[in-house]
Design a protein around this motif. Sequence first.
Motif, PDB file in Angstrom:
ATOM      1  N   ASP A 131       0.845  -1.741  -0.058  1.00  0.00           N
ATOM      2  CA  ASP A 131      -0.157  -0.225  -0.200  1.00  0.00           C
ATOM      3  C   ASP A 131       0.418   1.093   0.623  1.00  0.00           C
ATOM      4  OD1 ASP A 131      -2.240  -1.771   0.192  1.00  0.00           O
ATOM      5  OD2 ASP A 131      -2.520  -1.135   2.253  1.00  0.00           O
ATOM      6  N   PHE A 132       1.956   1.010   0.444  1.00  0.00           N
ATOM      7  CA  PHE A 132       3.058   2.438   1.490  1.00  0.00           C
ATOM      8  C   PHE A 132       3.583   2.828  -0.849  1.00  0.00           C
ATOM      9  CE2 PHE A 132       7.734   3.082   1.630  1.00  0.00           C
ATOM     10  CZ  PHE A 132       7.687   3.954   1.139  1.00  0.00           C
ATOM     11  N   LEU A 133       4.321   1.351  -0.869  1.00  0.00           N
ATOM     12  CA  LEU A 133       4.733   1.514  -2.040  1.00  0.00           C
ATOM     13  C   LEU A 133       3.518   2.180  -3.254  1.00  0.00           C
ATOM     14  CD1 LEU A 133       6.350  -1.796  -2.335  1.00  0.00           C
ATOM     15  CD2 LEU A 133       7.593   0.595  -2.804  1.00  0.00           C
ATOM     16  N   ASP A 134       2.230   1.804  -3.448  1.00  0.00           N
ATOM     17  CA  ASP A 134       1.334   2.491  -3.945  1.00  0.00           C
ATOM     18  C   ASP A 134       1.302   3.459  -4.293  1.00  0.00           C
ATOM     19  OD1 ASP A 134       0.917  -0.436  -5.401  1.00  0.00           O
ATOM     20  OD2 ASP A 134      -0.690  -0.531  -4.414  1.00  0.00           O
ATOM     21  N   ALA A 170       2.556  -2.947  10.365  1.00  0.00           N
ATOM     22  CA  ALA A 170       2.219  -4.050  10.721  1.00  0.00           C
ATOM     23  C   ALA A 170       1.327  -4.226  12.404  1.00  0.00           C
ATOM     24  CB  ALA A 170       3.115  -5.022  11.016  1.00  0.00           C
ATOM     25  N   ARG A 171       2.216  -3.255  12.940  1.00  0.00           N
ATOM     26  CA  ARG A 171       1.789  -2.703  14.306  1.00  0.00           C
ATOM     27  C   ARG A 171       0.619  -1.547  14.607  1.00  0.00           C
ATOM     28  NH1 ARG A 171       4.737  -4.017  18.933  1.00  0.00           N
ATOM     29  NH2 ARG A 171       5.040  -6.038  18.716  1.00  0.00           N
ATOM     30  N   GLY A 172       0.465  -0.728  13.612  1.00  0.00           N
ATOM     31  CA  GLY A 172      -0.018   0.093  13.649  1.00  0.00           C
ATOM     32  C   GLY A 172       0.248   1.587  13.816  1.00  0.00           C
ATOM     33  N   ALA A 230      21.455 -15.656  -0.092  1.00  0.00           N
ATOM     34  CA  ALA A 230      20.611 -16.705   1.019  1.00  0.00           C
ATOM     35  C   ALA A 230      20.072 -15.941   2.201  1.00  0.00           C
ATOM     36  CB  ALA A 230      21.249 -18.078   1.260  1.00  0.00           C
ATOM     37  N   ILE A 231      19.770 -14.730   1.863  1.00  0.00           N
ATOM     38  CA  ILE A 231      19.329 -13.812   3.645  1.00  0.00           C
ATOM     39  C   ILE A 231      18.275 -14.316   4.010  1.00  0.00           C
ATOM     40  CG2 ILE A 231      19.841 -11.310   4.519  1.00  0.00           C
ATOM     41  CD1 ILE A 231      22.153 -10.880   2.628  1.00  0.00           C
ATOM     42  N   GLY A 232      17.785 -13.675   5.795  1.00  0.00           N
ATOM     43  CA  GLY A 232      16.794 -13.620   5.427  1.00  0.00           C
ATOM     44  C   GLY A 232      16.972 -12.972   6.896  1.00  0.00           C
ATOM     45  N   ILE A 233      14.992 -12.541   6.727  1.00  0.00           N
ATOM     46  CA  ILE A 233      15.245 -11.363   8.075  1.00  0.00           C
ATOM     47  C   ILE A 233      14.673 -12.375   8.974  1.00  0.00           C
ATOM     48  CG2 ILE A 233      14.837  -9.096   8.364  1.00  0.00           C
ATOM     49  CD1 ILE A 233      16.560  -9.334   5.931  1.00  0.00           C
ATOM     50  N   ASP A 234      14.899 -11.409  10.119  1.00  0.00           N
ATOM     51  CA  ASP A 234      14.211 -11.996  11.629  1.00  0.00           C
ATOM     52  C   ASP A 234      13.844 -10.725  12.901  1.00  0.00           C
ATOM     53  OD1 ASP A 234      14.487 -14.620  10.879  1.00  0.00           O
ATOM     54  OD2 ASP A 234      16.093 -15.023  12.285  1.00  0.00           O
ATOM     55  N   TRP A 235      12.639 -10.839  13.073  1.00  0.00           N
ATOM     56  CA  TRP A 235      12.289  -9.559  13.923  1.00  0.00           C
ATOM     57  C   TRP A 235      12.212  -9.887  15.387  1.00  0.00           C
ATOM     58  CZ3 TRP A 235       6.971  -7.708  11.089  1.00  0.00           C
ATOM     59  CH2 TRP A 235       6.760  -6.799  10.569  1.00  0.00           C
ATOM     60  N   LEU A 236      12.751  -9.912  16.706  1.00  0.00           N
ATOM     61  CA  LEU A 236      13.309 -10.267  17.793  1.00  0.00           C
ATOM     62  C   LEU A 236      12.436  -8.935  18.414  1.00  0.00           C
ATOM     63  CD1 LEU A 236      16.745 -11.911  17.336  1.00  0.00           C
ATOM     64  CD2 LEU A 236      13.733 -13.088  16.666  1.00  0.00           C
ATOM     65  N   THR A 237      11.869  -9.628  18.960  1.00  0.00           N
ATOM     66  CA  THR A 237      11.072  -8.337  20.494  1.00  0.00           C
ATOM     67  C   THR A 237      11.015  -9.802  21.470  1.00  0.00           C
ATOM     68  OG1 THR A 237       9.889  -6.732  20.932  1.00  0.00           O
ATOM     69  CG2 THR A 237       9.137  -8.790  19.946  1.00  0.00           C
ATOM     70  N   ILE A 292       9.305   0.731   7.903  1.00  0.00           N
ATOM     71  CA  ILE A 292       9.362   0.743   7.607  1.00  0.00           C
ATOM     72  C   ILE A 292       7.105  -0.381   7.772  1.00  0.00           C
ATOM     73  CG2 ILE A 292       6.852   1.122   5.966  1.00  0.00           C
ATOM     74  CD1 ILE A 292       9.554   3.022   4.725  1.00  0.00           C
ATOM     75  N   GLU A 293       7.725  -1.597   7.359  1.00  0.00           N
ATOM     76  CA  GLU A 293       7.326  -3.397   7.483  1.00  0.00           C
ATOM     77  C   GLU A 293       6.715  -3.200   8.508  1.00  0.00           C
ATOM     78  OE1 GLU A 293       7.093  -6.268   5.441  1.00  0.00           O
ATOM     79  OE2 GLU A 293       8.152  -5.895   3.676  1.00  0.00           O
TER      80      GLU A 293
END
Length: 390
Positions: A194-197, A323-325, A218-225, A318-319
């Motif tokens: 939606d932002f990209l649009d 996601a968290r509003g 072959a890089i992955g991304i993690d959100w850690l909290t 941004i993502e």
Amino acid sequence: MSGEVTLTVSPSLADVPEADWAPLTGARRDAAETSYNPFVSHAFLSSLEDSGCAVRESGWLGQHLLLRSSEGTLLGAVPCYLKSHSQGEYVFDHGWADAFERAGGRYYPKLQISIPFTPAGGPRLLVRDGAPLETVRQALAEGIRTLTERLGISSAHVTFATGDDIAALKCAGFLLRTDQQFHFFNRDYRTYDDFLDTLTSRKRKALKKERRTAVENAIGIDWLTGRDLTEAVWDDFFKFYTDTGNRKWGRPYLNRRFFSLIGERMADDILLVMARRNGRYIAGAINFIGSDTLFGRNWGCIEHHPFLHFEVCYHQAIEFAIARGLWRVEAGAQGEHKLARGYEPVTTRSAHFIPHPGLRRAVAQYLEMERRDVAEIQRVLEAHTPFRKG
């Protein structure tokens, strides 16, 4: 504000119970009708002190102003530090110091009202929930003046302050300064797409390509909290942080103990965006979560991949915010490269009290010219955002 009040100075947050401090800061980011800023929390500020990062030995001697009612209730406070240098502030006054000392003055020590090592906006004149806002703010602003004069020092500097604080400080005779940062604003987007649009076709294609390239090895991304923030994870992140700190500043401002303490005290307010490859983490960025804002802070890596910095620090932030509003992402100091990635120019503000008439006059003249320059740059940058016109 009825009855007598007292204004005292404390060298450490350890002298103030967390239960007294919390009502000054929004207490909880999920509380109704409050604005929680994690950097003014007791947990964050005390962790800086308890780890030895912001203490006398590092040039950050606590001089926290505390305003109490006649019954002893903490009505307001100001995180203050007596500084013997100008490092870790991100609002630069080295030129002022040099000029004053060449003229025979003594610029250091000075009083710094800020969050150490943190160029993030937020309240600086903290007011207890339910206390008379303007009255307490004005008392705290006058308190900074009084403390500066009683200490016999050159100046007091309130940096990255909110508009309400700036108004109170202006009334107290502070000089005003402006600068620029780049923030992302979440305009009720449901997804990153939606932002990209909202971007021009050319910018949209460029960001999609950039993101693909960032993770193509072959890089992955993690959100850690929260509970994800183990000591092993902090070990990895600290390696990244020290690598960047050693190259940018000569030495990192924050030590390993600090990260353990914030992991214990405010894990739910922290987001680590970590990049992994071949079974290990190779890069990461730390963010702090407020009631409506994600604050991006430090980044580092042990492997260099094209565009990975932009992916971990800006696109992922941004993502997460969407996601968290969360309404906004503050991506730290400076960096016009953020403009192409959907971050917009924002004016930041600071306020400066300078008792010496000669120094005050010279700084006031400089700031008048600087404000005009910042305003002009703001207009130019706003014309070059990547968003579709109209």
